[in-house]
Design an enzyme around this catalytic site. Structure first.
Site, PDB file in Angstrom:
ATOM      1  N   CYS A  73       0.908  -1.145   0.177  1.00 57.52           N
ATOM      2  CA  CYS A  73       0.002   0.104  -0.127  1.00 57.52           C
ATOM      3  C   CYS A  73       0.816   1.350   0.060  1.00 57.52           C
ATOM      4  O   CYS A  73       0.394   2.318  -0.173  1.00 57.52           O
ATOM      5  CB  CYS A  73      -0.974  -0.046   1.323  1.00 57.52           C
ATOM      6  SG  CYS A  73      -2.031  -1.175   1.268  1.00 57.52           S
ATOM      7  N   HIS A  97      -3.371   6.905   2.958  1.00 57.62           N
ATOM      8  CA  HIS A  97      -3.505   5.847   2.256  1.00 57.62           C
ATOM      9  C   HIS A  97      -5.062   5.270   2.738  1.00 57.62           C
ATOM     10  O   HIS A  97      -5.248   5.370   3.901  1.00 57.62           O
ATOM     11  CB  HIS A  97      -2.560   4.693   2.554  1.00 57.62           C
ATOM     12  CG  HIS A  97      -3.199   3.304   2.263  1.00 57.62           C
ATOM     13  ND1 HIS A  97      -3.719   2.863   1.073  1.00 57.62           N
ATOM     14  CD2 HIS A  97      -3.371   2.220   2.928  1.00 57.62           C
ATOM     15  CE1 HIS A  97      -4.152   1.554   1.059  1.00 57.62           C
ATOM     16  NE2 HIS A  97      -3.808   1.172   2.271  1.00 57.62           N
ATOM     17  N   ASN A  99     -10.508  -0.053   0.042  1.00 58.76           N
ATOM     18  CA  ASN A  99      -8.752  -0.080   0.226  1.00 58.76           C
ATOM     19  C   ASN A  99      -8.349  -0.622  -1.194  1.00 58.76           C
ATOM     20  O   ASN A  99      -8.364  -1.629  -1.285  1.00 58.76           O
ATOM     21  CB  ASN A  99      -8.415  -0.650   1.384  1.00 58.76           C
ATOM     22  CG  ASN A  99      -7.056  -0.758   1.439  1.00 58.76           C
ATOM     23  OD1 ASN A  99      -6.374  -0.736   0.357  1.00 58.76           O
ATOM     24  ND2 ASN A  99      -6.357  -1.144   2.520  1.00 58.76           N
TER      25      ASN A  99
END
Lengths: 74, 331
Positions: free
Chosen positions: B118, B245, B275
Site C-alpha cells: 500500500c 492511504h 482499500n
C-alpha cells in the site's frame, strides 16, 4: 465512570449518554476496533496496554478499572 | 526513515489518470458469507462498497487504462521510464510493467514492477524523483495498480470487507523545486521485523493481524507525516489537504486525531471503492480534484502504510490541471 475514561471515549466520538456501565462493551458502541483506538490514545499518554489486557475488559466497568489503574501507575 | 536531498531537478506532477472498475461489491453482497451485518462492516471500515473489475480483467489491463489517461492529461512529452507499483502482478515472471509499456506504445523504455504494497505509490514517486534528479529520465510514468481481492479469502472477515480494485497513474517531469506540482522530500521506511502482520504466501490467502496493523498504521503514518511536513518546512497546520492511504476510515480518523488535524483537512475516498492498496492515494487525489475538494495551490501531505511493513509520506503543492483533464482522469 472516571473522568479519564470518559474523556478518552469522547475523543473517540462516542456519546457519553449511550454508555452502559455494567453492560457488554458493544452495547456502549465500544467495538473491537475502538479498543485498539483506545490503546493508541493511551499510548499517546505514555501508557502501553496490550491487546490481551484490553480484550480482557468485557464491560465498561472493567475497562474503567483497568484504565484508571494504568493511568495512575504510569 | 530516509529521504533524498539533492540539487538535481525536482519531480513535478503534470499528468493524472485513473482506472476505476464500474462494478461494486456491496456490504449486503458479502455480509451473509462473513456472518456479520452490513452495518457491522460499515462501522468498522467506513466502506459501503468495493470497486471490482470484471472477470478476466488483469492488473495490466487496469494499469494500461490508467496510464493511457495520465499520458493524455500530461504535457505530451516523451516518457523515459515506467514504474509500476503493484503486489498483484499478472505473472511471477515476467514483471507486468514491460508489457504495460508496450501496450502504451512505449517499448524500449526501462519498465519494472515495484512491490511496496500500500506504500507503493510513494516508493514509486521516490524512484521517479531519483531518476529525474540523476537526469536518467526527464519524464516518468508512475502507475499504481492492485487487485488485492484476488489474494483474499472471501470468508475472512478481517480482510474480505476491506479491499477494492483499481489503478491510478501520475506523470512526473523534471522541473524546478518549489514549482506547483513539485514533490517535496519523500520520507520512506520499512521494517521487516513485523512483516508477518500482513502476509500472502505463495498459493495462499492474505492474512492480517488486525489490531497490530491498525496500531502500526496509525503510529507510522503519523510519524512519517510529521517528518515529511518538517522536511518541506511546513507546519501541520499549514497543510490544506491530508491524503492518507485509504486503508480504513477509522485508521484515517485515528491518524487525523493523533496529528491534531481538522477533519476538514483530510480527504477520504474509501466509502464507495474500498482499500485499493497502492492506487488509493492517487485515486483519492483524482476524485478530490474532480469534485472540487482539492484545488491548485493546496498544500498536500500524503502518507501511506502497508505490508512489509512499509510506510512513508510526501508533500506537494497541487498543480493546475484543466477541468477536461480532470474529467478524463476520473472517467
Amino acid at each position: 465512570m472516571s473522568r479519564d475514561l470518559e474523556e478518552l471515549l469522547v475523543e473517540l466520538k462516542l456519546d457519553p449518554r449511550e454508555l452502559r456501565f455494567g453492560a457488554p462493551l458493544e452495547d456502549s458502541g465500544v467495538d473491537s476496533l475502538a479498543l485498539v483506538e483506545l490503546s493508541v490514545l493511551l499510548g499517546e499518554r505514555g501508557v502501553r496496554v496490550s491487546q490481551e489486557e484490553l480484550a480482557a475488559a468485557t464491560t465498561l466497568e472493567a475497562l474503567d478499572r483497568m484504565v484508571a489503574d494504568r493511568l495512575s501507575g504510569r | 526513515m530516509s529521504h533524498s536531498d539533492n540539487n538535481g531537478p525536482a519531480a513535478v506532477i503534470c499528468g493524472l489518470g485513473t482506472a476505476r472498475p464500474d462494478s461494486r461489491v456491496t456490504n449486503e453482497d458479502i455480509c451473509g458469507g462473513l456472518g456479520v451485518s452490513a452495518a457491522w462492516i460499515r462501522s468498522r471500515t467506513g466502506i459501503a462498497s468495493r470497486a471490482r473489475a470484471a472477470h478476466g480483467v488483469s492488473t495490466a489491463d487496469l494499469a494500461v487504462q490508467a496510464g493511457a489517461r495520465a499520458l493524455r492529461t500530461g504535457d505530451g512529452g516523451r516518457v523515459d521510464a515506467l514504474v509500476l507499483a503493484t503486489i498483484t502482478p499478472d505473472h511471477r515472471c515476467p514483471a507486468t510493467a514491460p508489457g504495460v509499456a508496450a501496450r502504451l506504445g512505449l517499448p524500449g523504455i526501462p519498465a519494472f514492477d515495484l512491490a511496496a504494497a500500500c506504500t507503493g505509490l510513494l516508493y514509486a514517486l521516490q524512484v521517479a524523483a531519483g531518476f529525474i534528479a540523476a537526469r536518467t529520465a526527464r519524464r516518468v510514468l508512475i502507475i499504481a495498480a492492485d487487485r488485492i481481492p484476488s489474494l483474499v479469502n472471501p470468508q475472512d472477515r478481517a480482510t474480505a470487507p476491506l479491499f477494492g480494485e483499481g489503478a491510478a497513474a501520475l506523470v512526473v517531469r523534471a522541473g524546478e523545486r518549489g514549482a506547483p506540482g513539485a514533490l517535496g522530500p519523500i520520507m520512506l521506511a520499512a521494517d521487516g521485523r513485523d512483516g508477518s502482520a500482513i502476509v500472502a504466501p505463495h498459493g495462499g490467502f492474505l492474512t492480517m493481524r488486525g489490531p497490530e496493523t491498525f496500531q502500526q498504521a496509525v503510529t507510522r503514518m503519523s510519524e512519517a507525516s510529521v517528518s515529511a511536513a518538517e522536511a518541506a518546512g511546513w507546519r501541520l497546520a499549514d497543510v490544506d489537504r491530508f491524503v492518507p492511504h485509504q486503508a480504513n476510515a477509522r485508521i484515517t480518523a485515528a491518524v487525523v486525531r493523533q496529528l491534531e488535524l481538522e477533519d476538514s483537512q483530510a480527504l477520504q475516498f474509501i466509502e464507495q471503492v474500498g482499500n485499493t492498496s497502492a492506487a488509493s492515494i492517487p485515486l483519492t487525489l483524482a476524485q478530490a480534484s474532480a469534485d472540487g475538494r482539492l484545488l491548485p495551490g493546496h498544500r498536500v501531505l500524503m502518507t501511506a502504510f502497508g505490508a512489509g511493513l512499509t510506510w512513508g509520506a510526501a508533500t506537494v503543492v497541487w498543480p493546475a490541471l484543466s477541468p477536461s483533464d480532470l474529467k478524463e482522469a476520473v472517467q
